[in-house]
Design a protein around this motif. Structure first.
Motif, PDB file in Angstrom:
ATOM      1  N   ALA A 194      28.957  68.669  54.261  1.00 26.58           N
ATOM      2  CA  ALA A 194      27.869  69.055  53.436  1.00 26.58           C
ATOM      3  C   ALA A 194      26.445  68.535  54.228  1.00 26.58           C
ATOM      4  CB  ALA A 194      27.780  68.517  52.060  1.00 26.58           C
ATOM      5  N   GLU A 195      26.405  67.451  54.792  1.00 26.63           N
ATOM      6  CA  GLU A 195      25.244  66.969  55.532  1.00 26.63           C
ATOM      7  C   GLU A 195      25.009  67.818  56.782  1.00 26.63           C
ATOM      8  OE1 GLU A 195      23.675  63.127  58.094  1.00 26.63           O
ATOM      9  OE2 GLU A 195      25.406  62.822  57.004  1.00 26.63           O
ATOM     10  N   ALA A 196      26.023  68.035  57.359  1.00 35.75           N
ATOM     11  CA  ALA A 196      25.921  69.269  58.588  1.00 35.75           C
ATOM     12  C   ALA A 196      25.146  70.433  58.348  1.00 35.75           C
ATOM     13  CB  ALA A 196      27.060  69.340  59.413  1.00 35.75           C
ATOM     14  N   ALA A 197      25.850  70.962  57.049  1.00 37.79           N
ATOM     15  CA  ALA A 197      25.344  72.260  56.655  1.00 37.79           C
ATOM     16  C   ALA A 197      24.018  72.092  56.108  1.00 37.79           C
ATOM     17  CB  ALA A 197      26.182  72.784  55.402  1.00 37.79           C
ATOM     18  N   ALA A 198      23.591  71.026  55.479  1.00 31.62           N
ATOM     19  CA  ALA A 198      22.273  70.991  55.093  1.00 31.62           C
ATOM     20  C   ALA A 198      21.027  70.733  56.346  1.00 31.62           C
ATOM     21  CB  ALA A 198      22.261  69.715  54.176  1.00 31.62           C
ATOM     22  N   ARG A 199      21.732  70.288  57.356  1.00 29.95           N
ATOM     23  CA  ARG A 199      20.849  69.985  58.566  1.00 29.95           C
ATOM     24  C   ARG A 199      20.665  71.468  59.047  1.00 29.95           C
ATOM     25  NH1 ARG A 199      19.669  65.117  59.624  1.00 29.95           N
ATOM     26  NH2 ARG A 199      21.013  63.467  58.860  1.00 29.95           N
ATOM     27  N   ARG A 200      21.485  72.369  58.940  1.00 31.12           N
ATOM     28  CA  ARG A 200      21.382  73.708  59.324  1.00 31.12           C
ATOM     29  C   ARG A 200      20.445  74.459  58.287  1.00 31.12           C
ATOM     30  NH1 ARG A 200      26.410  76.594  62.536  1.00 31.12           N
ATOM     31  NH2 ARG A 200      26.999  74.683  63.960  1.00 31.12           N
TER      32      ARG A 200
END
Length: 395
Positions: A194-200
């Motif tokens: 979720a964090e990595a997706a939000a950073r995208r």
């Protein structure tokens, strides 16, 4: 009394010997004799000190769960149990039902395990059993990103944290959506995806049944100063609305065969037409799936109640029946073996340093060390595999 049945136990050893087409097992027996089983072709070389015939009785009547009980009681030992688990998995097709329980005891265990099925209330209890051991526990031996699934190693010496980032990037790339797109994550763990997706720049609805994970994800996203992520304790069957994409990383193993259709139906409902789902799952060799599914193994009895590895062919057929096109399969089984080895080393280091919370006694420590070795051996033996797949909702 058990010694009176020694002849029967030697017959069981004869069947194991006949089933070892690859690798060998050097066994020291309770009567003082030594036996070499297998040894006809290259493969894992395992060593076992069989200290009591009762260990074979437990194996014959309880399968892998009984074999663990025998180990926990000191009825057998090995300098490297992982090699033994690899040996048995490498030869699982030819061994057949030799190391699986049968008869009335199997029926009773299946009945008891069936009481732990993954209804809405049952799923919460089963997830809590494993994942609500406490975030402080998992933080001691997972990578800093708290990713509890197989990594993908670009090179042997890559750090576990970097290999987990590689895996997450591969899953995100499968979704094929641009910043501003919406993603449902089914089974969000501690929030690394979720964090990595939000950073995208993606908007994520992350769902879990674990209160510990829900709290950790909310804190993680807030600490990172990110927006666009909501986390909730929601059953996948209760998800409303549609999304551009769906991600689910090693959650389907907690669903159970009975609920595979409901899981896939939930993905199909959640996806917009043409949308993609990226799934990472653990599967067992189709050739031994029926025998596996007819029993209650060590993992199901002691670690993941209600769990079930996939039969890839059966799961694929169900996915396609729900209008989900199966694309871009990637197998990563040996990557999971290395991930498990890294976890075990970190777990052992935490135990040696006295870092585990006091509520975890020696029995728990031994159980979890055994669990990590058991899984590592299974992946090294290549009878179980982890894979990524893209499912595309048909127009």
């Amino acid at each position: 009394m058990l010694s009176a049945f020694a002849t029967q136990f030697h017959r069981l050893l004869d069947r194991i010997d006949a089933g070892l087409a690859h690798g060998s097992l050097s066994a020291t027996l309770p009567d003082g004799r030594a036996r070499l089983l297998g040894g006809r072709a290259p493969g894992p070389a395992a060593v076992v000190d069989l200290r009591s015939w009762r260990a074979l009785l437990r194996l014959a009547t309880g399968g892998s769960a009984g074999w663990y009980v025998a180990w926990s009681k000191g009825e057998w030992a090995s300098p490297d149990p992982t090699a033994l688990f690899e040996l048995f998995m490498r030869n699982s097709r030819k061994l057949g039902g030799t190391a699986r329980s049968g008869g009335l005891l199997r029926m009773l265990r299946k009945f008891r395990n069936g009481l732990r099925h993954n209804s809405r209330s049952g799923s919460r209890k089963n997830i809590e059993f494993h994942y609500d051991l406490g975030n402080d526990f998992y933080r001691l031996w997972l990578d800093p990103g708290l990713t509890y699934s197989s990594a993908i190693f670009d090179e042997p010496e890559q750090s576990l944290e970097a290999a987990q980032a590689t895996k997450i990037a591969a899953m995100l790339n499968r979704l094929g959506i641009e910043p501003g797109g919406t993603v449902l994550e089914i089974g969000c763990g501690w929030g690394s995806f979720a964090e990595a997706a939000a950073r995208r720049g993606l908007t994520v609805h992350a769902i879990t049944l674990s209160s510990e994970q829900e709290r950790a994800v909310a804190e993680r996203i807030a600490t990172a100063g990110l927006t666009g992520v909501t986390v909730s304790r929601t059953d996948y069957r209760d998800v409303a609305g549609q999304y551009d994409a769906v991600a689910s990383i090693e959650m389907v193993e907690a669903v159970g065969q009975e609920y595979w259709p409901a899981y896939l139906a939930a993905i199909a409902r959640a996806l917009k037409t043409g949308g993609r789902a990226a799934i990472q799952y653990i599967a067992i060799d189709d050739a031994i799936f029926e025998a596996y599914a007819a029993n209650v193994d060590f993992i199901q009895r002691f670690i993941f109640p209600g769990g079930m590895l996939l039969s890839e062919s059966r799961f694929r057929a169900l996915a396609e029946a729900h209008g989900l096109e199966w694309r871009d399969h990637r197998s990563c089984g040996l990557h999971y073996a290395e991930t498990l080895r890294r976890w075990r080393l970190a777990f052992d280091a935490a135990v040696a340093a006295g870092k585990l919370p006091a509520r975890f006694d020696q029995h728990f420590i031994d159980l979890w060390r055994y669990y990590l070795m058991y899984c590592e051996g299974g992946f090294r033996g290549q009878g179980i595999d982890v894979a990524q797949i893209t499912l595309v909702k048909r127009v």
